[in-house]
Scaffold this active site. Structure first.
Site, PDB file in Angstrom:
ATOM      1  N   ASP A 269      15.969   0.322  12.511  1.00 52.20           N
ATOM      2  CA  ASP A 269      15.128   1.528  12.622  1.00 52.20           C
ATOM      3  C   ASP A 269      15.791   2.635  13.449  1.00 52.20           C
ATOM      4  O   ASP A 269      15.128   3.327  14.219  1.00 52.20           O
ATOM      5  CB  ASP A 269      13.746   1.163  13.219  1.00 52.20           C
ATOM      6  CG  ASP A 269      13.020   0.135  12.371  1.00 52.20           C
ATOM      7  OD1 ASP A 269      13.114   0.212  11.142  1.00 52.20           O
ATOM      8  OD2 ASP A 269      12.379  -0.764  12.949  1.00 52.20           O
TER       9      ASP A 269
ATOM     10  N   ASN B  33      13.372   4.366   4.697  1.00 49.57           N
ATOM     11  CA  ASN B  33      12.385   3.385   5.158  1.00 49.57           C
ATOM     12  C   ASN B  33      11.191   4.116   5.764  1.00 49.57           C
ATOM     13  O   ASN B  33      11.313   5.239   6.229  1.00 49.57           O
ATOM     14  CB  ASN B  33      13.048   2.505   6.235  1.00 49.57           C
ATOM     15  CG  ASN B  33      12.124   1.415   6.762  1.00 49.57           C
ATOM     16  OD1 ASN B  33      11.395   0.779   5.984  1.00 49.57           O
ATOM     17  ND2 ASN B  33      12.129   1.183   8.064  1.00 49.57           N
TER      18      ASN B  33
ATOM     19  N   SER C  76       0.829  -1.218   0.000  1.00 48.51           N
ATOM     20  CA  SER C  76       0.000   0.000   0.000  1.00 48.51           C
ATOM     21  C   SER C  76       0.859   1.263   0.000  1.00 48.51           C
ATOM     22  O   SER C  76       0.469   2.281  -0.578  1.00 48.51           O
ATOM     23  CB  SER C  76      -0.972   0.006   1.186  1.00 48.51           C
ATOM     24  OG  SER C  76      -0.303   0.269   2.396  1.00 48.51           O
TER      25      SER C  76
ATOM     26  N   HIS D 277       8.438   3.476   8.812  1.00 48.81           N
ATOM     27  CA  HIS D 277       8.231   2.614   9.985  1.00 48.81           C
ATOM     28  C   HIS D 277       6.941   3.035  10.693  1.00 48.81           C
ATOM     29  O   HIS D 277       6.718   4.226  10.905  1.00 48.81           O
ATOM     30  CB  HIS D 277       9.436   2.735  10.937  1.00 48.81           C
ATOM     31  CG  HIS D 277       9.299   1.861  12.137  1.00 48.81           C
ATOM     32  ND1 HIS D 277       9.452   0.489  12.061  1.00 48.81           N
ATOM     33  CD2 HIS D 277       8.972   2.139  13.423  1.00 48.81           C
ATOM     34  CE1 HIS D 277       9.240  -0.027  13.263  1.00 48.81           C
ATOM     35  NE2 HIS D 277       8.959   0.945  14.102  1.00 48.81           N
TER      36      HIS D 277
HETATM   37  C1  GAR Z   1       3.598  -0.704   6.754  1.00 51.71           C
HETATM   38  O1  GAR Z   1       2.809  -0.439   7.881  1.00 51.71           O
HETATM   39  C2  GAR Z   1       5.052  -0.365   7.040  1.00 51.71           C
HETATM   40  O2  GAR Z   1       5.206   0.771   7.834  1.00 51.71           O
HETATM   41  C3  GAR Z   1       5.499  -1.603   7.778  1.00 51.71           C
HETATM   42  O3  GAR Z   1       4.915  -2.663   7.065  1.00 51.71           O
HETATM   43  C4  GAR Z   1       3.676  -2.208   6.500  1.00 51.71           C
HETATM   44  C5  GAR Z   1       3.726  -2.505   5.016  1.00 51.71           C
HETATM   45  O4  GAR Z   1       2.511  -2.202   4.425  1.00 51.71           O
HETATM   46  N1  GAR Z   1       6.922  -1.691   7.792  1.00 51.71           N
HETATM   47  C6  GAR Z   1       7.596  -2.275   8.758  1.00 51.71           C
HETATM   48  O5  GAR Z   1       7.061  -2.808   9.714  1.00 51.71           O
HETATM   49  C7  GAR Z   1       9.092  -2.235   8.578  1.00 51.71           C
HETATM   50  N2  GAR Z   1       9.724  -2.836   9.705  1.00 51.71           N
HETATM   51  P1  GAR Z   1       2.401  -2.027   2.857  1.00 51.71           P
HETATM   52  O6  GAR Z   1       3.023  -3.289   2.225  1.00 51.71           O
HETATM   53  O7  GAR Z   1       0.918  -1.991   2.626  1.00 51.71           O
HETATM   54  O8  GAR Z   1       3.092  -0.791   2.443  1.00 51.71           O
END
Ligand code: GAR
Length: 221
Positions: A146, A108, A12, A110
């Protein structure tokens, strides 16, 4: 600027970046390739449907060989002349091998207000801890988990009755606002990194924004 986006899941945040591109909010951004460490990642189709080539570099093929995985990622990016690597839900840590190839060129998103709650699946920990404000952080990637310099953060309240799904959805909306903004600043060369402090050149926030505070629960009765 030639960009690569690394994803592991539904994508997303990738979608929000491509929406920003399509709206003309990311002038100069060229999305060259999406790379996933997982075959089934929804982000792969999301990328292809929107005209961005997508590749899989399965982490599982490298077992304990983190260095081999990172060298393969570098090799895969080589033909694209990538200038910025955007991690968007990429659930793998990148170490010195990769970061040396892209110094200060990996960012990134987070889903927490760093330095609180680094790592994976943070929403349950936030609820358990009882924080009143949660949020998201876009940051440069360094060899820690992070721990890199913060570019932009956005806060949301934790509401009574929140569960992981409700809180993560509220945070995700902030991610989709701040990450395209961070990338826009990076692509337009407005991000200055001094030590671990990030400054945005020619930032002109309105007086209300400068003085704004986000307090939750609200003050009053
Ligand atoms: C998001 O919430 C992102 O912030 C998190 O994974 C999700 C991915 O959603 N990232 C982490 O946790 C990194 N450690 P998406 O695939 O829909 O973008």
């Amino acid at each position: 600027m030639k960009l690569a986006v690394f994803c592991s899941g539904r994508g997303s945040n990738l979608g929000a970046l491509l929406d920003a591109r399509d709206k003309g909010a990311l002038p100069g951004a060229e999305f060259q390739v999406v790379v996933s460490d997982a075959k089934g990642a929804g982000a792969l189709n999301a990328a292809r449907e929107r005209g961005v080539p997508a590749l899989v570099v399965p982490r599982s093929a490298f077992h304990a060989n983190q260095d081999g995985f990172e060298r393969r990622l570098i090799e895969v990016l080589e033909p694209y002349g990538i200038e910025l690597v955007i991690l968007a839900g990429f659930q793998r840590v990148l170490g010195e091998t990769f970061l040396k190839a892209y110094p200060q060129r990996v960012v990134n998103i987070h889903p927490a207000l760093l330095p609180s709650f680094p790592g994976h699946m943070v929403w349950g920990n936030e609820l358990e801890y009882g924080v009143k404000l949660a949020g998201a952080t876009a940051h440069f990637v360094d060899p820690g988990v992070d721990t890199g310099p913060v570019i932009i953060q956005g806060a949301v309240p934790v509401l009574p009755g929140d569960d992981v799904e409700a809180l993560s959805e509220r945070i995700l909306k902030v991610e989709h606002r701040i990450y395209p903004q961070a990338v826009a600043w990076l692509v337009s060369g407005r991000v200055e990194l001094k030590g671990r402090t990030v400054a945005i050149k020619d930032l002109d926030p309105s007086p209300e924004e400068t003085g704004a505070s986000f307090i939750w629960p609200p003050l009053g009765k």
